[in-house]
Scaffold this motif. Structure first.
Motif, PDB file in Angstrom:
ATOM      1  N   ARG A  14      26.781  36.276  37.794  1.00 25.67           N
ATOM      2  CA  ARG A  14      27.601  36.555  39.365  1.00 25.67           C
ATOM      3  C   ARG A  14      28.208  37.809  39.298  1.00 25.67           C
ATOM      4  O   ARG A  14      28.344  38.346  40.299  1.00 25.67           O
ATOM      5  CB  ARG A  14      28.468  35.269  39.558  1.00 25.67           C
ATOM      6  CG  ARG A  14      27.937  34.078  39.774  1.00 25.67           C
ATOM      7  CD  ARG A  14      28.881  32.660  39.780  1.00 25.67           C
ATOM      8  NE  ARG A  14      29.842  32.928  40.783  1.00 25.67           N
ATOM      9  CZ  ARG A  14      31.164  32.481  40.568  1.00 25.67           C
ATOM     10  NH1 ARG A  14      31.532  31.753  39.490  1.00 25.67           N
ATOM     11  NH2 ARG A  14      32.297  32.655  41.612  1.00 25.67           N
TER      12      ARG A  14
ATOM     13  N   ALA B 207      27.213  40.360  41.978  1.00 26.73           N
ATOM     14  CA  ALA B 207      28.113  41.262  42.784  1.00 26.73           C
ATOM     15  C   ALA B 207      27.866  42.651  42.682  1.00 26.73           C
ATOM     16  O   ALA B 207      27.897  43.538  43.804  1.00 26.73           O
ATOM     17  CB  ALA B 207      29.540  40.856  42.380  1.00 26.73           C
TER      18      ALA B 207
ATOM     19  N   THR C  53      33.674  44.876  45.406  1.00 19.87           N
ATOM     20  CA  THR C  53      33.112  44.569  44.247  1.00 19.87           C
ATOM     21  C   THR C  53      34.128  44.332  43.355  1.00 19.87           C
ATOM     22  O   THR C  53      34.082  43.174  42.393  1.00 19.87           O
ATOM     23  CB  THR C  53      31.798  45.479  43.759  1.00 19.87           C
ATOM     24  OG1 THR C  53      31.307  45.785  45.104  1.00 19.87           O
ATOM     25  CG2 THR C  53      31.171  44.862  42.800  1.00 19.87           C
TER      26      THR C  53
ATOM     27  N   GLU D 254      35.582  41.237  43.924  1.00 18.79           N
ATOM     28  CA  GLU D 254      34.831  40.090  43.644  1.00 18.79           C
ATOM     29  C   GLU D 254      35.011  39.630  42.074  1.00 18.79           C
ATOM     30  O   GLU D 254      34.983  38.521  41.648  1.00 18.79           O
ATOM     31  CB  GLU D 254      33.464  40.341  43.987  1.00 18.79           C
ATOM     32  CG  GLU D 254      32.621  39.409  44.964  1.00 18.79           C
ATOM     33  CD  GLU D 254      31.489  39.783  45.595  1.00 18.79           C
ATOM     34  OE1 GLU D 254      30.318  39.138  45.076  1.00 18.79           O
ATOM     35  OE2 GLU D 254      31.094  40.779  46.064  1.00 18.79           O
TER      36      GLU D 254
END
Lengths: 490, 494
Positions: free
Chosen positions: B187, B191, B470, B473
Motif C-alpha cells: 500500500r 501510494a 503521500t 498517506e
C-alpha cells in the motif's frame, strides 16, 4: 531395491575449468593484422650494429640507417619458429614451471627501488637483505611458482654488478625457478654461467633453464643497444626472455585500448623477428605493461582496470599466435597494504589467471612498482588461492549431483553429518589469514584486523622457514664469478 | 583505404562461463528429477491444493511436482519486466544479462559510520542507507543492511520500507514478516506510485521472499509469494543454501537444490498469475567447517553464484545473486579481497540483482563503509567486463604510424578523445609517494570513511520530492498497521 542397468550417457562435453574470454578470434585477427600493418608501414628502430646487420641481410627494408620495415611473411616465419612450450626449473630440479598454453605461474617482482620497512612503517631503499627475505618467503609460499628480485639492491658492493648479487641472493634462498634482470649482456652472461654451474652444463641449461631474464623496454617500437645486446646473447644461449614493452596510454601509446594492443603486439613481434634472425627457436615470453598514468603524470598505474584489461587481452592474442605470455599481477598503486592494495591485487590476479597468462610477475609490488612489500606477497598468496578455486570450475557427475543423497536426506534435512559431506568438503578453499570466526570469538581474540594477522605470519615464515641449502662448493664457484665482475667493473 | 569486412564475430563484452551446455542440462535434469521424485515440503494448504489440482502428487505436507508443471511454468515467465521509480525518472529492466548491484536485507547489527562501532540498527539508518545507495553511481537497487530495532518489532519491515522509499528512486527489494506487512508495504508503494492503476502499469519495487533449504517452504514464505503473484509484484523467491549443511557439499548438488527450491515459487506464482515476474537465485555458499559459519567471503560463493546465474539464463529466469560481502568484522583488506573477488565474478556472470554488497561478519552486520568501498570495485570490474571496442578508429594504425617508433601521443586529438573515456578512480590513490605522504598518508579505509561521511552530511536524496499527501498517506498506513498489530498482540496475550 531396484536393479540398476548400466547407465550410459553419451556425447557429453564439460568445461574442465572456468572459461573467460575478452576477444573473439575475429577481433584478435583484426589486432594482429593492424600490428602487421604497423610493422610494414611504419616499422621500428634498432641501433645495435649486429642487429642492424641481421636485418640488412634479411628481406626487411632498412631506411634512415636504423628504421626497419618488415614484410608479413618474415614475421609469420619468425612466429612459427618459436617453441610452443618450454619450462623453468628450480635449482634442485624438483620445482618447475610448465611454460605452455593455459598454464599459469605466479612470482614475485620486480626490482622495486624501495621497500616498505615493516618495523618503522616507512619506505626506504631496497637492500640485499630484503631480496633474501623475499626469496625465502617465495620459497615457502605454496602458490608462488617463481622468484624475481623483490627490490633493486642499493647496497651491492658495485652498482654495475648488483644483478649478480641479486641472483645469488635469490638462488641461495629459493629453490623455485628465477626470473632475473641483468644490468647488461655481461651481467646476463655471468648469471647464465652461474646457472650452468648449478645445472651442470650449457646443454643441461638449455633443456631445463633455471631462470628467464626480464627485459623491459620503455620506448615503443625502439630497441636500444643494451636491450639488443641482451636479446642476442640470450638467443644464442637459449635463455628464456621475458620481453616487456611498457607504454602509457595517451603518452607513449594511443589512448584507445585497441590501439595500445596493436602497438604492443607490433613491438613484441619486432623482437620475435630479431631473435629468429639471430637463431630460430628462442623461448620468448611476451608481455607488456600497458597502463594509464596518474593525474600528477608522475606515476604509471599498476592498479588500473585498463592494465588488467590490456594484460588479459594481450595474453589472448599471444595464445592465439601460439606464443608464450607474461603480465604484471598482484601489484597496486597503494603505498601500504590496505584495502586498495587488496582490491587492485585481486583484480590483476583474477583477470590474468582467468586469461591464462603463463608468467604473472610483480606480485608484492606497491606504489606502481616502486615499493616492494613482503606483507603484500603473503597476502597475494591467499588471493591466488581464492581465485584458483573459482578458476577450477564445477564438476558435474552422478556423485557430485548427489540426487540419491538428496532424496535420502529429504526436505528439511541436514547434510552436516552425512558421509558425502565428509568426503567432499576438503575440496573447498581453506583460508590462512582470512578469518571467518564469529564476532565473539574474534573480539575475544583481540579484534585483530587482517593486517594484524598478516604481520605475524610474515614474521613466522621468516623465522621458521629454512630453504634447502645450496651446495657450498657451487656457492664458492659462483662467488668467484661475482668477485671477478666486481673487480672488473670498478 | 576502403575496407569491406565480412563474417565478423565480436565480443561486445567479456565472456565468462563455468558450465557447458551439457553440464547445464544435467543440472536441469537433476532439478526435474528432484521435484518429481523427492519433492518438497510445503506448509501452506491452499498452495498444496492448487498444485494438486494441477497434477502434483500431494501427501501430507509433501508435494511432488511432475515435469510438465515445471515446463509450463517456465513457458509463461516474462522475458522482460520493467520497474519504474515513483518519481518517473528511473526505469530498471529485469532482463537477461542486465546487471545491478545493491546491498542486502536484515542483518541485526550495523557499523555506525561515525563511531565505527557495531551497534543495533535503528529506523534512521534505513533512510541513511537508501540515501547512500542513491548517491553511489554503481549501486543499482536498494536493501536496508539491517533490521530496525527501535520500532514495534512486528512492523520493522514496514517502517524500513516507508523510510527507504522516500529516500531513493532506485528500486527497493523489500521483505516482510507476514502477508499483513507485505500488504502494508504494497500500500505504501501504491501510494508512492500515485494509485493502483499507476502501479499496475509499472511496479515500483520488487519483493524478496525466502524458502528454507533444503526443499522446504514455510507458510509465510509461500503466503507472501502468493500475495505478490496475485498483485503483480515482481518477486525474488530464493533460498540461502549452505553447502555441506543444508545441501550437499558438492557444488553440482547444491545447484540442483537451489534451482529446485526457487522453482517451487515459480510454479505456484505462474499458476496464480501467468506472466508474473519471479526471480531465482539466492545466497549460495558453504559452511566453514572450522567455525561453523556460513562463509560469505568464500570463493565458493563466487563460483556457485556464477554457475547458478548460468542456470537461470538456461531456464529463462532472472537471477538474484550475491557479492560484495565478507566474513571480516571490520573494514580491512580481508573485506576488500573477498568483496573484489565476488564482485568481479558476479559482474562477469551477468546476474540481474547482485545483493549483499556491504555485509560484514557473514551477514550479521551491515556496513555502509563496505558498500562505499565496493562501489569503487564495481566500477573497476566493469572496465574489464565491458571488454574492448575494436574498429578502425580504436585500432589507431594511422596514429601509431604517424607517431613512429618511440613517438609521442601527448595531446593529440585521438588521445584527447579516448582519454576522456578512461575510468577515473575516486577512492584508489595513484599519486606519487611524496604527494600521498604530504597529504597525511591516508589509507583507502580513511578515504572510504571520509567519502561515506561526506555523503551522509551533504547528499539530500529525493525526499523533498515526495508530496505531502503521500507522506500523510504513509503515516496513516503505519498507524493502521500499529493498531492491527496491537490487537493481534492483545489477542495472543489472552
Amino acid at each position: 531395491m531396484l536393479e540398476k542397468t548400466m547407465l550410459i550417457k553419451m556425447n557429453q562435453q564439460a568445461y574442465g575449468t572456468t572459461r573467460f574470454q575478452i576477444l573473439t578470434e575475429d577481433q584478435i585477427q583484426q589486432i594482429y593484422f593492424a600490428a602487421l600493418d604497423v610493422l610494414e608501414i611504419s616499422g621500428a628502430r634498432i641501433f645495435h650494429e649486429n642487429a642492424l646487420q641481421l636485418f640488412t641481410q634479411s628481406d626487411a627494408v632498412v631506411s634512415d640507417s636504423n628504421r626497419i620495415r618488415i614484410p608479413t611473411a618474415m614475421v609469420e616465419q619468425a612466429i612459427g619458429s618459436c617453441p610452443s612450450k618450454s619450462n623453468l626449473t628450480g635449482r634442485n630440479g624438483r620445482r618447475s614451471i610448465k611454460l605452455q598454453k593455459n598454464e599459469v605461474a605466479f612470482g614475485s617482482g620486480a626490482d622495486a627501488s624501495f621497500v616498505y620497512d615493516r618495523k618503522s612503517g616507512e619506505r626506504r631503499k631496497a637492500a640485499l637483505a630484503d631480496v633474501e627475505a623475499a626469496a625465502k618467503i617465495v620459497d615457502y609460499l605454496p602458490r608462488l611458482d617463481f622468484c624475481m628480485s623483490h627490490g633493486l639492491v642499493s647496497d651491492a658492493p658495485n652498482a654495475k654488478t648488483y644483478d649478480r648479487h641479486q641472483f645469488l641472493a635469490m638462488v641461495e634462498n629459493c629453490t623455485k625457478p628465477l626470473v632475473v634482470t641483468s644490468v647488461d649482456a655481461n651481467g646476463l652472461k655471468d648469471q647464465w654461467e652461474m646457472a650452468c654451474l648449478i645445472r651442470g652444463g650449457e646443454k643441461e641449461f638449455r633443456l631445463s633453464p633455471l631462470f628467464a631474464t626480464f627485459i623491459r623496454s620503455d620506448s615503443p617500437l625502439t630497441i636500444n643497444n643494451e636491450t639488443a645486446d641482451k636479446l642476442l646473447f640470450a638467443t644464442e644461449k637459449s635463455i628464456p626472455v621475458v620481453y616487456t614493452p611498457c607504454s602509457i596510454m595517451g603518452v607513449s601509446a594511443p589512448a584507445s585500448i585497441a590501439g595500445v594492443l596493436v602497438q604492443t603486439l607490433a613491438d613484441a613481434l619486432f623482437t620475435v623477428v630479431l631473435c629468429c634472425l639471430k637463431k630460430p627457436g628462442m623461448p620468448l615470453l611476451l608481455g607488456g605493461i600497458q597502463s594509464v598514468c596518474a593525474h600528477d603524470k608522475e606515476t604509471v598505474s599498476y592498479g588500473s582496470p585498463e592494465l588488467h584489461l590490456t594484460s588479459a587481452a594481450m595474453t589472448e592474442i599471444y595464445k592465439w599466435l601460439g606464443l608464450l605470455s607474461s603480465s604484471p599481477g598482484g601489484c597496486s598503486d597503494a603505498k601500504v597494504v590496505d584495502e586498495q592494495a587488496a582490491s587492485e591485487s585481486v583484480m590483476s590476479i583474477y583477470n590474468n589467471l582467468m586469461a591464462g597468462t603463463n608468467l604473472i610477475h610483480q606480485v608484492g609490488c606497491l606504489e606502481g612498482g616502486l615499493t616492494g612489500s613482503l606483507s603484500s606477497l603473503v597476502m597475494c598468496d591467499e588471493i591466488i588461492g581464492m581465485v584458483r578455486q573459482i578458476a577450477k570450475g564445477i564438476h558435474v557427475t552422478d556423485d557430485t549431483l548427489a540426487l540419491d543423497i538428496l532424496k535420502g536426506v529429504g526436505p528439511g534435512g541436514e547434510f552436516l553429518s552425512h558421509d558425502h559431506t565428509f568426503d567432499h568438503w576438503k575440496e573447498w578453499f581453506r583460508p590462512t589469514i582470512i578469518d571467518r570466526s564469529n564476532f565473539e570469538i574474534w573480539s575475544n581474540a583481540g579484534s585483530k584486523t587482517y593486517n594484524d594477522r598478516l604481520e605475524p605470519e610474515v614474521d613466522r615464515i621468516l623465522e621458521s622457514h629454512a630453504p634447502e641449502p645450496l651446495d657450498e662448493n657451487i656457492v664458492q664457484e659462483m662467488k668467484k664469478i661475482i668477485n671477478l665482475a666486481d673487480n672488473k667493473e670498478v | 583505404m576502403m575496407s569491406t569486412r565480412t563474417n565478423q564475430k565480436v565480443n561486445q563484452t567479456a565472456q565468462f562461463s563455468i558450465l557447458s551446455e551439457d553440464q547445464k542440462q544435467r543440472i536441469f535434469e537433476g532439478m526435474i528429477a528432484t521435484l518429481r521424485d523427492t519433492g518438497v515440503h510445503l506448509h501452506h494448504e491452499k498452495a498444496r491444493e492448487l498444485l494438486k489440482e494441477n497434477g502434483a502428487i500431494v501427501d501430507g505436507v509433501s508435494v511432488r511436482i511432475p515435469q510438465n508443471l515445471v515446463l509450463d511454468a517456465l513457458a509463461t515467465v516474462p522475458p522482460v519486466t520493467v520497474v519504474q521509480s515513483w518519481d518517473g525518472t528511473r526505469k530498471t529492466l529485469i532482463e537477461k544479462n542486465q546487471v545491478l548491484f545493491g546491498p542486502g536485507p536484515t542483518p541485526p547489527n550495523f557499523t555506525d559510520p561515525h563511531t565505527l562501532e557495531r551497534r543495533k540498527y535503528v529506523r534512521a539508518d534505513a533512510a541513511m542507507v537508501a540515501r547512500i545507495c542513491e548517491a553511489l553511481p554503481n549501486i543499482g537497487f536498494v536493501q536496508s543492511l539491517g533490521t530496525i530495532s527501535d520500532v514495534t518489532v512486528s512492523l520493522a519491515d514496514v517502517y524500513e520500507f516507508a523510510e527507504m522509499v522516500q529516500n531513493t528512486t532506485k528500486p527497493i527489494l523489500s521483505w516482510s514478516y507476514t502477508r499483513d506487512t507485505c500488504s502494508d508495504i504494497h500500500r505504501i508503494a501504491v501510494a508512492m506510485a500515485g494509485g493502483e492503476d499507476a502501479f499496475k502499469q509499472c511496479p515500483n519495487y520488487v519483493f524478496y521472499g525466502e524458502p528454507i533449504s533444503p526443499l522446504l517452504s514455510d507458510f509465510h514464505a509461500m503466503d507472501k509469494a502468493m500475495y505478490c503473484a496475485e498483485h503483480g509484484i515482481p518477486q525474488v523467491y530464493t533460498p540461502c543454501c549452505i553447502g555441506g549443511a543444508t545441501v550437499p557439499a558438492t557444488h553440482a548438488g547444491q545447484l540442483v537444490c537451489a534451482l529446485s527450491e526457487s522453482m517451487l515459487g515459480v510454479v505456484v506464482a505462474q499458476l496464480i498469475n501467468p506472466g508474473t515476474c519471479v526471480i531465482m537465485g539466492g545466497v549460495q555458499s558453504i559452511m566453514d567447517m572450522q567455525y561453523s559459519v556460513y562463509a560469505y567471503g568464500a570463493p565458493e560463493l563466487s563460483l556457485l553464484s556464477a554457475a547458478l546465474t548460468e542456470m537461470a539464463r538456461y531456464v529463462g529466469l532472472p537471477m538474484f545473486s550475491t557479492a560484495g560481502c565478507t566474513d571480516t568484522k571490520i573494514l580491512d583488506p580481508q573485506g576488500a579481497i573477498e568483496a573484489a573477488t565476488s564482485v568481479h565474478s558476479a559482474m562477469l556472470s551477468g546476474a540481474n540483482f547482485i545483493h549483499d554488497v556491504g555485509y560484514f561478519e557473514s551477514g550479521m552486520t551491515g556496513s555502509v563503509l563496505q558498500l562505499v568501498m565496493a562501489d569503487e570495485q564495481i566500477g573497476m570490474s566493469h572496465v574489464v567486463a565491458r571488454g574492448i571496442e575494436i574498429n578502425e578508429e580504436t585500432l589507431a594504425i594511422e596514429e601509431i604510424c604517424s607517431a613512429g617508433p618511440g613517438g609521442n601521443y601527448f595531446d593529440s586529438e585521438h588521445t584527447k578523445k579516448f582519454t576522456a573515456s578512461l575510468w577515473q578512480p575516486t577512492l584508489m590513490d595513484r599519486q606519487s609517494y611524496e604527494n600521498w605522504a604530504s597529504q597525511g598518508k591516508k589509507t583507502m579505509k580513511d578515504r572510504v570513511i571520509e567519502k561515506t561521511r561526506d555523503i551522509i552530511a551533504n547528499f539530500e536524496g529525493p525526499i523533498a520530492k515526495v508530496p505531502q499527501d503521500t507522506k500523510k498517506e504513509i503515516e496513516d498506513i503505519l498507524q493502521a498497521a500499529e493498531i492491527r498489530e496491537a490487537k493481534k498482540a492483545e489477542a495472543e496475550n489472552k
